[in-house]
Scaffold this active site. Structure first.
Site, PDB file in Angstrom:
ATOM      1  N   SER A 142     -16.296   7.247   7.832  1.00  0.00           N
ATOM      2  CA  SER A 142     -16.900   5.986   8.446  1.00  0.00           C
ATOM      3  C   SER A 142     -15.870   5.821  10.196  1.00  0.00           C
ATOM      4  O   SER A 142     -14.512   6.240   9.332  1.00  0.00           O
ATOM      5  CB  SER A 142     -17.184   4.807   8.444  1.00  0.00           C
ATOM      6  OG  SER A 142     -17.342   3.493   9.289  1.00  0.00           O
ATOM      7  N   TYR A 155     -17.075  -1.439   1.732  1.00  0.00           N
ATOM      8  CA  TYR A 155     -17.470  -1.017   2.920  1.00  0.00           C
ATOM      9  C   TYR A 155     -15.767  -0.092   3.452  1.00  0.00           C
ATOM     10  O   TYR A 155     -15.618   1.132   3.628  1.00  0.00           O
ATOM     11  CB  TYR A 155     -18.347  -1.304   3.790  1.00  0.00           C
ATOM     12  CG  TYR A 155     -19.256   0.189   4.557  1.00  0.00           C
ATOM     13  CD1 TYR A 155     -20.066   0.910   3.861  1.00  0.00           C
ATOM     14  CD2 TYR A 155     -18.330   0.574   5.920  1.00  0.00           C
ATOM     15  CE1 TYR A 155     -20.659   1.716   5.813  1.00  0.00           C
ATOM     16  CE2 TYR A 155     -18.544   1.220   6.509  1.00  0.00           C
ATOM     17  CZ  TYR A 155     -19.709   2.037   6.656  1.00  0.00           C
ATOM     18  OH  TYR A 155     -20.117   3.275   7.394  1.00  0.00           O
TER      19      TYR A 155
HETATM   20  P1  NAD Z   1     -29.266   4.985   7.452  1.00  0.00           P
HETATM   21  O1  NAD Z   1     -29.882   3.344   6.773  1.00  0.00           O
HETATM   22  O2  NAD Z   1     -30.128   5.237   8.488  1.00  0.00           O
HETATM   23  O3  NAD Z   1     -29.759   6.420   5.848  1.00  0.00           O
HETATM   24  C1  NAD Z   1     -29.364   6.099   5.029  1.00  0.00           C
HETATM   25  C2  NAD Z   1     -30.076   7.308   4.070  1.00  0.00           C
HETATM   26  O4  NAD Z   1     -29.217   6.762   2.403  1.00  0.00           O
HETATM   27  C3  NAD Z   1     -31.753   6.767   3.586  1.00  0.00           C
HETATM   28  O5  NAD Z   1     -31.977   8.019   4.280  1.00  0.00           O
HETATM   29  C4  NAD Z   1     -32.088   6.394   2.346  1.00  0.00           C
HETATM   30  O6  NAD Z   1     -32.596   6.443   1.616  1.00  0.00           O
HETATM   31  C5  NAD Z   1     -30.564   7.566   1.383  1.00  0.00           C
HETATM   32  N1  NAD Z   1     -30.405   5.841   0.589  1.00  0.00           N
HETATM   33  C6  NAD Z   1     -29.674   4.711   0.353  1.00  0.00           C
HETATM   34  N2  NAD Z   1     -29.249   4.486  -0.654  1.00  0.00           N
HETATM   35  C7  NAD Z   1     -29.712   5.516  -1.962  1.00  0.00           C
HETATM   36  C8  NAD Z   1     -29.225   6.135  -2.607  1.00  0.00           C
HETATM   37  N3  NAD Z   1     -28.531   5.493  -4.210  1.00  0.00           N
HETATM   38  N4  NAD Z   1     -29.243   7.358  -3.296  1.00  0.00           N
HETATM   39  C9  NAD Z   1     -30.094   8.720  -2.631  1.00  0.00           C
HETATM   40  N5  NAD Z   1     -29.508   8.192  -0.964  1.00  0.00           N
HETATM   41  C10 NAD Z   1     -29.619   7.093  -0.775  1.00  0.00           C
HETATM   42  O7  NAD Z   1     -27.837   5.068   7.226  1.00  0.00           O
HETATM   43  P2  NAD Z   1     -27.252   5.910   8.267  1.00  0.00           P
HETATM   44  O8  NAD Z   1     -26.563   4.712   9.426  1.00  0.00           O
HETATM   45  O9  NAD Z   1     -27.532   6.697   8.362  1.00  0.00           O
HETATM   46  O10 NAD Z   1     -26.327   5.740   7.219  1.00  0.00           O
HETATM   47  C11 NAD Z   1     -25.548   6.973   6.915  1.00  0.00           C
HETATM   48  C12 NAD Z   1     -24.006   7.371   6.405  1.00  0.00           C
HETATM   49  O11 NAD Z   1     -23.285   7.464   8.053  1.00  0.00           O
HETATM   50  C13 NAD Z   1     -23.594   5.767   5.504  1.00  0.00           C
HETATM   51  O12 NAD Z   1     -22.767   6.440   5.159  1.00  0.00           O
HETATM   52  C14 NAD Z   1     -23.284   5.405   6.526  1.00  0.00           C
HETATM   53  O13 NAD Z   1     -21.423   4.644   6.016  1.00  0.00           O
HETATM   54  C15 NAD Z   1     -22.300   6.709   8.186  1.00  0.00           C
HETATM   55  N6  NAD Z   1     -22.590   5.428   8.953  1.00  0.00           N
HETATM   56  C16 NAD Z   1     -22.772   5.088   9.493  1.00  0.00           C
HETATM   57  C17 NAD Z   1     -22.906   4.538  10.487  1.00  0.00           C
HETATM   58  C18 NAD Z   1     -23.853   4.328  11.203  1.00  0.00           C
HETATM   59  O14 NAD Z   1     -22.962   2.931  13.324  1.00  0.00           O
HETATM   60  N7  NAD Z   1     -25.038   4.007  11.589  1.00  0.00           N
HETATM   61  C19 NAD Z   1     -21.572   4.798  11.424  1.00  0.00           C
HETATM   62  C20 NAD Z   1     -20.122   5.140  10.401  1.00  0.00           C
HETATM   63  C21 NAD Z   1     -20.840   5.416   9.091  1.00  0.00           C
END
Ligand code: NAD
Length: 260
Positions: A142, A155
């Site tokens: 991130s 985080y």
């Molecule tokens: P999201 O909530 O849409 O998806 C998360 C996914 O992880 C889902 O498929 C969920 O079922 C799965 N998950 C949750 N807990 C789990 C576990 N214990 N075991 C297996 N699967 C699990 O989130 P997202 O926004 O797509 O985030 C994905 C990644 O991107 C994360 O690591 C997040 O920190 C990172 N990220 C997101 C953003 C943003 O703005 N959305 C920005 C920077 C980084």
């Protein structure tokens, strides 16, 4: 480009992970999906990717915050598909609170999933990558792996740790056909961020649309969300021959956030 390769993407039933899984499948990789959700919806995602790109797609519901299940997910790919050539550590969660109010169990859960997951999956997957002389590890970190924001102690700590782990693995794997990089997105509109938009709307008495604009304006100079598909494209590029010498990097995809 990736025909014959097997990709494991954690947290790929939603958001960024799903877009990465699709992007890798589009390049011909067989995919092991992972994550939680309604089983009929997951089956429909699985079938949709398999049909769209003519690749094998399976789902494994491992809770990758648990060490033995994270390692088990890699074994599923190796036993079921014969390999784990591409590993994308993407599953992540968030909790926001000032440190003095931050629940200790949320700290533990975030570190377990957002950081330790990658230790356990890489540890399980990398010996076979070495043996094959080819492997790609992509850690979805991130912007918060590079800079901090308030109320995100766990985080930010986990994502900085994940960037550090990425560099160690890259150095250990250098010259062995295995690269390891971190993708560092800014704001991406997924369920994870939707929750933060809702909190902001409630706190500042804004509509959902106003809260989104407010969120972007504060940090992301482009004032536009990064899309999951753009991150999928970057992950696929990191698996391409053009990226053979890109390793140990923290690649920002953040609308200019980190340039400030
Ligand atoms: P999201 O909530 O849409 O998806 C998360 C996914 O992880 C889902 O498929 C969920 O079922 C799965 N998950 C949750 N807990 C789990 C576990 N214990 N075991 C297996 N699967 C699990 O989130 P997202 O926004 O797509 O985030 C994905 C990644 O991107 C994360 O690591 C997040 O920190 C990172 N990220 C997101 C953003 C943003 O703005 N959305 C920005 C920077 C980084």
């Amino acid at each position: 480009m990736l025909k014959g390769r097997v990709a494991v993407v954690t947290g790929s039933t939603s958001g960024i992970g799903l877009a990465i899984a699709r992007a890798l499948a589009e390049q011909g990789a067989d995919v092991v999906l992972n994550g939680f959700g309604d089983s009929a919806a997951i089956e429909s995602i699985r079938r949709d990717i398999a049909d769209a790109f003519g690749v094998r797609v399976e789902w494994d519901g491992a809770d990758v915050s648990r060490p033995e299940e994270a390692a088990g997910l890699i074994r599923t790919a190796q036993d079921g598909f014969g390999s784990c050539d591409i590993l994308v550590n993407n599953a992540g969660i968030q909790h926001t609170a000032p440190i003095e109010e931050f629940p200790a169990e949320r700290w533990d859960a975030i570190i377990a999933l957002n950081l330790s997951q990658a230790f356990h999956t890489v540890r399980a997957a990398i010996p076979t990558m070495y043996k094959n002389g080819w492997g790609r590890i992509v850690n979805v970190a991130s912007i918060h792996g590079r800079v901090a924001s308030i109320n995100k102690a766990a985080y930010v700590s986990a994502k900085h740790g994940l960037v550090g782990l990425t560099k160690v693995v890259a150095l250990e794997a250098a010259g062995r056909g295995v690269t390891c990089n971190a993708i560092c997105p800014g704001w991406v509109l997924t369920p994870l961020i939707q929750k933060q938009v809702e909190i902001r709307a409630a706190e500042k008495k804004l509509t959902a649309d106003e809260a989104m604009v407010d969120l972007l304006a504060e940090k992301q100079p482009s004032k536009q969300f990064v899309t999951p598909e753009q991150i999928g494209g970057l992950a696929a590029f990191l698996c391409s021959p053009a990226a053979d010498q890109i390793t140990g990097q923290e690649l920002g995809i953040d609308g200019g956030w980190s340039a400030q």
